[in-house]
Design a protein around this motif. Structure first.
Motif, PDB file in Angstrom:
ATOM      1  N   SER A   1       0.851  -1.188   0.000  1.00 37.29           N
ATOM      2  CA  SER A   1       0.000   0.000   0.000  1.00 37.29           C
ATOM      3  C   SER A   1       0.886   1.237   0.000  1.00 37.29           C
ATOM      4  CB  SER A   1      -0.939   0.009   1.212  1.00 37.29           C
ATOM      5  OG  SER A   1      -0.217   0.135   2.406  1.00 37.29           O
ATOM      6  N   TRP A   2       0.266   2.372  -0.243  1.00 38.80           N
ATOM      7  CA  TRP A   2       1.023   3.596  -0.464  1.00 38.80           C
ATOM      8  C   TRP A   2       1.216   4.394   0.811  1.00 38.80           C
ATOM      9  CZ3 TRP A   2      -0.527   8.759   0.062  1.00 38.80           C
ATOM     10  CH2 TRP A   2       0.394   9.695  -0.441  1.00 38.80           C
ATOM     11  N   ASN A   3       2.457   4.557   1.236  1.00 32.94           N
ATOM     12  CA  ASN A   3       2.895   5.588   2.201  1.00 32.94           C
ATOM     13  C   ASN A   3       2.401   5.480   3.637  1.00 32.94           C
ATOM     14  OD1 ASN A   3       4.860   7.474   1.850  1.00 32.94           O
ATOM     15  ND2 ASN A   3       3.474   9.204   1.703  1.00 32.94           N
TER      16      ASN A   3
ATOM     17  N   LEU B   1      -7.223   2.083   5.122  1.00 29.17           N
ATOM     18  CA  LEU B   1      -7.525   1.327   3.908  1.00 29.17           C
ATOM     19  C   LEU B   1      -7.540   2.261   2.705  1.00 29.17           C
ATOM     20  CD1 LEU B   1     -10.512  -0.699   5.400  1.00 29.17           C
ATOM     21  CD2 LEU B   1      -8.180  -1.543   5.031  1.00 29.17           C
ATOM     22  N   CYS B   2      -7.321   1.684   1.544  1.00 25.40           N
ATOM     23  CA  CYS B   2      -7.309   2.474   0.323  1.00 25.40           C
ATOM     24  C   CYS B   2      -7.965   1.649  -0.784  1.00 25.40           C
ATOM     25  CB  CYS B   2      -5.861   2.797  -0.040  1.00 25.40           C
ATOM     26  SG  CYS B   2      -5.666   3.669  -1.608  1.00 25.40           S
ATOM     27  N   SER B   3      -9.016   2.190  -1.382  1.00 23.45           N
ATOM     28  CA  SER B   3      -9.690   1.470  -2.469  1.00 23.45           C
ATOM     29  C   SER B   3     -10.386   2.482  -3.368  1.00 23.45           C
ATOM     30  CB  SER B   3     -10.721   0.494  -1.898  1.00 23.45           C
ATOM     31  OG  SER B   3     -11.450  -0.136  -2.921  1.00 23.45           O
TER      32      SER B   3
ATOM     33  N   PHE C   1     -10.572   5.654   4.975  1.00 22.64           N
ATOM     34  CA  PHE C   1     -10.705   5.162   3.607  1.00 22.64           C
ATOM     35  C   PHE C   1     -10.094   6.208   2.681  1.00 22.64           C
ATOM     36  CE2 PHE C   1     -14.144   2.921   5.756  1.00 22.64           C
ATOM     37  CZ  PHE C   1     -14.019   1.636   5.241  1.00 22.64           C
ATOM     38  N   ASP C   2      -8.951   5.876   2.107  1.00 22.36           N
ATOM     39  CA  ASP C   2      -8.352   6.760   1.105  1.00 22.36           C
ATOM     40  C   ASP C   2      -9.002   6.399  -0.231  1.00 22.36           C
ATOM     41  OD1 ASP C   2      -6.810   7.936  -0.869  1.00 22.36           O
ATOM     42  OD2 ASP C   2      -4.903   7.556   0.131  1.00 22.36           O
ATOM     43  N   GLN C   3      -9.811   7.344  -0.745  1.00 20.31           N
ATOM     44  CA  GLN C   3     -10.601   7.048  -1.946  1.00 20.31           C
ATOM     45  C   GLN C   3     -10.215   7.966  -3.103  1.00 20.31           C
ATOM     46  OE1 GLN C   3     -14.391   5.028  -0.083  1.00 20.31           O
ATOM     47  NE2 GLN C   3     -14.757   7.202  -0.302  1.00 20.31           N
ATOM     48  N   VAL C   4      -8.954   8.374  -3.113  1.00 20.41           N
ATOM     49  CA  VAL C   4      -8.559   9.398  -4.089  1.00 20.41           C
ATOM     50  C   VAL C   4      -8.685   8.912  -5.541  1.00 20.41           C
ATOM     51  CG1 VAL C   4      -6.060   8.929  -4.093  1.00 20.41           C
ATOM     52  CG2 VAL C   4      -6.873  11.281  -4.382  1.00 20.41           C
ATOM     53  N   TYR C   5      -8.785   7.595  -5.731  1.00 28.01           N
ATOM     54  CA  TYR C   5      -8.931   7.061  -7.100  1.00 28.01           C
ATOM     55  C   TYR C   5     -10.360   6.602  -7.422  1.00 28.01           C
ATOM     56  CZ  TYR C   5      -3.802   6.838  -7.152  1.00 28.01           C
ATOM     57  OH  TYR C   5      -2.463   7.155  -7.104  1.00 28.01           O
ATOM     58  N   TRP C   6     -11.328   6.869  -6.519  1.00 29.01           N
ATOM     59  CA  TRP C   6     -12.636   6.226  -6.708  1.00 29.01           C
ATOM     60  C   TRP C   6     -13.284   6.572  -8.043  1.00 29.01           C
ATOM     61  CZ3 TRP C   6     -17.262   8.568  -7.635  1.00 29.01           C
ATOM     62  CH2 TRP C   6     -17.340   9.938  -7.381  1.00 29.01           C
TER      63      TRP C   6
ATOM     64  N   LEU D   1      -8.836  16.375  -5.807  1.00 31.81           N
ATOM     65  CA  LEU D   1      -8.827  16.604  -7.257  1.00 31.81           C
ATOM     66  C   LEU D   1      -7.689  15.872  -7.961  1.00 31.81           C
ATOM     67  CD1 LEU D   1      -9.196  20.445  -7.973  1.00 31.81           C
ATOM     68  CD2 LEU D   1     -10.975  18.703  -8.122  1.00 31.81           C
ATOM     69  N   SER D   2      -6.626  15.535  -7.178  1.00 29.14           N
ATOM     70  CA  SER D   2      -5.336  15.172  -7.784  1.00 29.14           C
ATOM     71  C   SER D   2      -5.416  14.142  -8.898  1.00 29.14           C
ATOM     72  CB  SER D   2      -4.396  14.622  -6.711  1.00 29.14           C
ATOM     73  OG  SER D   2      -4.173  15.582  -5.727  1.00 29.14           O
ATOM     74  N   LYS D   3      -6.050  13.018  -8.619  1.00 30.25           N
ATOM     75  CA  LYS D   3      -5.967  11.915  -9.572  1.00 30.25           C
ATOM     76  C   LYS D   3      -7.118  11.965 -10.571  1.00 30.25           C
ATOM     77  CE  LYS D   3      -2.540  10.553  -7.006  1.00 30.25           C
ATOM     78  NZ  LYS D   3      -1.175  10.238  -7.315  1.00 30.25           N
TER      79      LYS D   3
HETATM   80  C1  LIG Z   1      -3.517   6.349  -2.528  1.00 31.65           C
HETATM   81  C2  LIG Z   1      -3.026   7.747  -2.569  1.00 31.65           C
HETATM   82  N1  LIG Z   1      -3.495   8.633  -1.679  1.00 31.65           N
HETATM   83  C3  LIG Z   1      -3.084   9.905  -1.680  1.00 31.65           C
HETATM   84  C4  LIG Z   1      -2.156  10.359  -2.584  1.00 31.65           C
HETATM   85  C5  LIG Z   1      -1.713  11.796  -2.528  1.00 31.65           C
HETATM   86  O1  LIG Z   1      -2.621  12.609  -3.170  1.00 31.65           O
HETATM   87  P1  LIG Z   1      -2.484  14.203  -3.194  1.00 31.65           P
HETATM   88  O2  LIG Z   1      -1.672  14.551  -4.384  1.00 31.65           O
HETATM   89  O3  LIG Z   1      -3.916  14.662  -3.323  1.00 31.65           O
HETATM   90  O4  LIG Z   1      -1.880  14.655  -1.929  1.00 31.65           O
HETATM   91  C6  LIG Z   1      -1.624   9.479  -3.519  1.00 31.65           C
HETATM   92  C7  LIG Z   1      -0.587   9.949  -4.456  1.00 31.65           C
HETATM   93  O5  LIG Z   1       0.128   9.258  -5.080  1.00 31.65           O
HETATM   94  C8  LIG Z   1      -2.081   8.145  -3.524  1.00 31.65           C
HETATM   95  O6  LIG Z   1      -1.639   7.266  -4.421  1.00 31.65           O
END
Ligand SMILES: Cc1ncc(COP(=O)(O)O)c(C=O)c1O
Length: 407
Positions: free
Chosen positions: A126-128, A170-172, A211-216, A244-246
């Motif tokens: 998982s990321w970070n 979690l991230c999904s 829940f990290d949903q930045v890609y939903w 907004l990022s992704k």
């Molecule tokens: C799962 C996940 N969450 C958060 C982030 C960071 O996003 P942001 O650019 O909005 O800070 C990333 C960036 O790679 C990511 O992959």
């Protein structure tokens, strides 16, 4: 020791270092296809025109002061409406906190719910999460998710660790795997969290879940389910981070939002205010206007998903052909985000060595899952299409074929 213990132990991201190395080699004349980055090449994937225009207009209109600690009201309203409309999440504008991207929100959440030495449970790869856990002085409990469940954790794997935990992260859809929770899997995990909090009772600190949903919004085929739509009882202890990022290829605009219990968001907001990690006001004004524009949002997301999934599908198809021809390669069918999980088996070679071989021989940059904390996912790599032109894919596959043939 010249600095604080925390500063001494902080590490720069290996992922960013790998991308920087490729950039440097490309500047020196090599032609490496950089499939390592969790970002976009803005010449291939620009931010939506209406959003870019609105940002420029906001600067011209002198929207240049502090944006307010919780974010601009119009943007909070637009986020709440968008989440209701597109993923059936019952969110009110008062329960939306805006910050300078998703990262400050994750950092603030870890700091807000974890005391030093308390446990945070998260799956790997998982990321970070490791970095955020270290920054909070928390004990990381890493649960290894396997290819058999698309590298998503199962409820029964998490269950033994929740009794002693302060946070479940979690991230999904997930980075680095490009996969997401199946509905039943997600429902079971939510129910576990609700049961754990019932067991703790009201006097004790609850188990929180992120829940990290930045890609939903980049899920293909409409498979994403918002946890609140599946299990409303989780609302008291769940924080959702997004931005907004992704979804809008806007990693440099720095606009993120969290939704969750109001008291918890208020603490996160205080922390973010001390750092000043707000989203810039012009971007907030523009994002509010843009997200209100349902047609612009829908048109962008539809086209963006099409373009990303076409690339991921082309890689997947290419890898299937290589597999059929006996190369030790496999991949999980694309589900979401900008990533593909690829398995490349090379006899007598570790993942680090294979990464270097592919970089030097095939001129392809990809990242092993071990860089995302996985211990058991040997031979698995993340491939990103954020900087990939579709026309390059046949050649990349051919070069991979050639480099594997030399082993
Ligand atoms: C799962 C996940 N969450 C958060 C982030 C960071 O996003 P942001 O650019 O909005 O800070 C990333 C960036 O790679 C990511 O992959």
């Amino acid at each position: 020791m010249k600095f604080s213990r925390q500063a001494e132990s902080i590490r720069t991201s290996k992922i960013l270092e790998a991308a920087a190395e490729i950039n440097l080699r490309n500047q020196r004349g090599e032609e490496i296809d950089n499939l390592t980055i969790g970002d976009f090449d803005s010449r291939i994937f620009p931010v939506p025109e209406a959003l870019a225009e609105a940002v420029a207009a906001a600067y011209r209109d002198r929207e240049t002061n502090y944006p307010g600690a919780t974010g601009m009201p119009r943007l909070r309203e637009a986020v709440a409406e968008m989440l209701k409309r597109l993923c059936a999440a019952p969110v009110r504008a008062e329960d939306v906190l805006i910050a300078g991207g998703t990262r400050p929100l994750i950092y603030a959440l870890y700091q807000t719910v974890l005391d030093a030495g308390e446990r945070v449970v998260y799956p790997v790869p998982s990321w970070n999460n490791r970095a955020y856990a270290e920054l909070a002085g928390a004990e990381a409990v890493e649960v290894e998710a396997g290819a058999d469940n698309n590298f998503m954790p199962r409820a029964e794997q998490l269950a033994p660790h929740l009794g002693e935990a302060a946070l479940l992260a979690l991230c999904s859809p997930q980075n680095p795997t490009g996969t997401l929770f199946a509905e039943e899997n997600l429902r079971e995990i939510c129910e576990l969290v609700v049961a754990e909090n019932r067991r703790r009772g009201s006097g004790k600190k609850p188990l929180y879940v992120m829940f990290d949903q930045v890609y939903w919004a980049l899920t293909f085929g409409g498979a994403f389910r918002h946890p609140l739509a599946l299990c409303p009882q989780i609302a008291d202890c769940a924080v959702f981070v997004d931005g907004l990022s992704k979804a809008y290829a806007a990693t440099g605009l720095r606009v993120g939002w969290a939704t969750g219990p109001r008291d918890l968001l208020a603490k996160m907001s205080s922390l973010i205010a001390h750092i000043g990690a707000w989203a810039p006001r012009p971007e907030q004004v523009a994002a509010g206007m843009f997200l209100e524009d349902e047609r612009a949002v829908d048109r962008h997301l539809e086209r963006f998903r099409e373009r990303l999934s076409a690339r991921l599908e082309a890689f997947h198809e290419g890898f299937r052909e290589l597999k059929a021809r006996g190369r030790g390669i496999d991949a999980i069918a694309p589900q979401a985000a900008i990533y593909l999980s690829v398995k490349i088996a090379a006899k007598n070679m570790g993942d680090e060595e294979l990464r270097a071989h592919l970089l030097n021989e095939a001129k392809i940059g990809i990242l092993p899952f071990s860089w995302f904390g996985a211990r058991d996912a040997k031979n698995w790599f993340r491939l990103s299409v954020g900087a990939c032109r579709r026309a390059r894919i046949p050649e990349i596959i051919a070069r991979l074929d050639g480099a594997l043939g030399k082993l």
